[in-house]
Design a protein around this motif. Structure first.
Motif, PDB file in Angstrom:
ATOM      1  N   TYR A  36       0.827  -1.207   0.000  1.00 24.40           N
ATOM      2  CA  TYR A  36       0.000   0.000   0.000  1.00 24.40           C
ATOM      3  C   TYR A  36       0.862   1.258   0.000  1.00 24.40           C
ATOM      4  CZ  TYR A  36      -2.826   3.794   1.880  1.00 24.40           C
ATOM      5  OH  TYR A  36      -3.423   5.019   2.072  1.00 24.40           O
ATOM      6  N   ASN A  81      -0.434   2.939  -3.401  1.00 28.83           N
ATOM      7  CA  ASN A  81      -1.816   3.328  -3.102  1.00 28.83           C
ATOM      8  C   ASN A  81      -2.372   4.365  -4.074  1.00 28.83           C
ATOM      9  OD1 ASN A  81      -1.626   6.193  -1.704  1.00 28.83           O
ATOM     10  ND2 ASN A  81       0.035   4.950  -0.847  1.00 28.83           N
ATOM     11  N   PHE A 128      -6.921  -0.270  -2.046  1.00 34.50           N
ATOM     12  CA  PHE A 128      -6.506  -1.303  -1.095  1.00 34.50           C
ATOM     13  C   PHE A 128      -7.592  -1.438  -0.027  1.00 34.50           C
ATOM     14  CE2 PHE A 128      -2.568  -0.466  -3.159  1.00 34.50           C
ATOM     15  CZ  PHE A 128      -1.760  -1.579  -2.966  1.00 34.50           C
TER      16      PHE A 128
END
Length: 341
Positions: free
Chosen positions: A263, A267, A272
């Motif tokens: 992540y 991201n 996520f």
């Protein structure tokens, strides 16, 4: 026919029950007393324990095994010390058997089909993090464990014996086989299928993030978008089903940390999502580990799981139990490269 002692028959039946009724990802074959790497009756006497013989069990991590391509993860456990074994150049062999012959003259009948595959030795770092009162995060290193991962194509459903086909080892060893039940269809969504359009509790639905997350610390960003919304927004999606606080398999914390690392890097280019597999209110009030509805939607009977969904809403990769950072990186690279333009 292969002669097998009554003890191994009892063990195979017990393992079968574990596969069909339990949510644990580490069925134990430790009560077996037979090892026959060639499935030959000529070696039956070698199954009897002897002084100086190192007895090793195959501890299966993967439970959702079906016809087609499978990722089978397992560990080798020394029986006497109950410690994990690290060996190079381990391969596995699967042999299809007639399970009804368990009851006939203490014999197992093979059905003439066998599959061999090499195994990749993977070192998995273990540890957990927790949040201090001052807001700082402290990571506790719990060392590493060694597991094996095999990619194998299984052509038919039914009962198969899994055994170690080769191992680099000079000392006398006795590796017990394990039984796997191969289903016609996977319980979890298959690769290439549409991801289920589930909706889970989000941060906006609860008063405190700890109602939906046992991570320490939790990541609020993984609780802001529902699965169905993520699948429909033309972005890749990574979903981790893991309960660091109530994990039956004892591998959720490590898996969640690996996804957290992913992540931090990616991201901006994917959604996520973290799902706690169990009803946390019931778990914290000693009412048992009751799976949440999303687990049922996805056909999941173990934890942890990580799913990678491409921008078209299709399952690109999935991992049950232990997973390596390199596997996650490769899987994410695949969904990132197939983004809708």
């Amino acid at each position: 026919m292969i002669n097998i002692s009554p003890r191994i028959i009892c063990t195979l039946i017990i393992v079968t029950i574990l596969f069909t009724t339990s949510c644990s990802v580490t069925p134990n074959t430790g009560n077996s007393s037979h090892s026959d790497s060639n499935l030959s009756s000529d070696n039956e006497e070698k199954s009897i324990k002897a002084d100086g013989l190192t007895n090793i069990n195959i501890s299966l991590i993967t439970t959702d095994i079906s016809v087609g391509s499978n990722r089978i993860a397992f560990a080798l456990v020394e029986e006497e010390k109950n410690t994990l074994i690290r060996k190079e150049n381990v391969s596995i062999q699967l042999v299809r058997i007639d399970s009804t012959s368990f009851w006939d003259n203490n014999e197992v009948k093979t059905l003439g089909e066998s599959i061999s595959a090499t195994s990749q030795l993977a070192e998995i770092d273990r540890g957990y993090s927790h949040l201090h009162d001052d807001g700082s995060t402290h990571f506790h290193d719990s060392g590493s464990i060694h597991v094996y991962i095999s990619e194998i194509m299984i052509p038919k459903a039914g009962d198969w014996l899994i055994q170690i086909g080769s191992i680099n080892e000079s000392e006398d060893i006795n590796i017990y086989p394990a039984l796997i039940r191969v289903r016609e269809k996977s319980l979890s969504p298959i690769i290439g299928s549409n991801a289920p359009l589930s909706r889970q509790l989000l941060l906006e639905d609860v008063k405190d993030i700890y109602e939906i997350d046992t991570s320490s610390p939790p990541n609020p960003a993984m609780h802001k978008v529902s699965i169905d919304e993520a699948i429909k927004n033309n972005m890749p999606t990574v979903i981790v089903f893991a309960s660091p606080g109530f994990c039956v398999s004892l591998t959720c914390g490590t898996t969640k940390i690996l996804v957290d690392d992913l992540y931090e890097k990616y991201n901006a280019s994917a959604d996520f999502i973290h799902i706690e597999p169990y009803d946390l209110d019931k778990a914290r009030n000693n009412q048992g580990l009751i799976p949440v509805s999303v687990m049922r939607d996805w056909g999941l009977q173990s934890e942890p799981w990580v799913f990678f969904i491409d921008s078209n809403g299709k399952i690109s990769s999935k991992f049950e139990g232990i997973v390596t950072q390199s596997e996650l990186e490769t899987a994410f690279g695949s969904i990132r490269n197939n983004m809708v333009k």
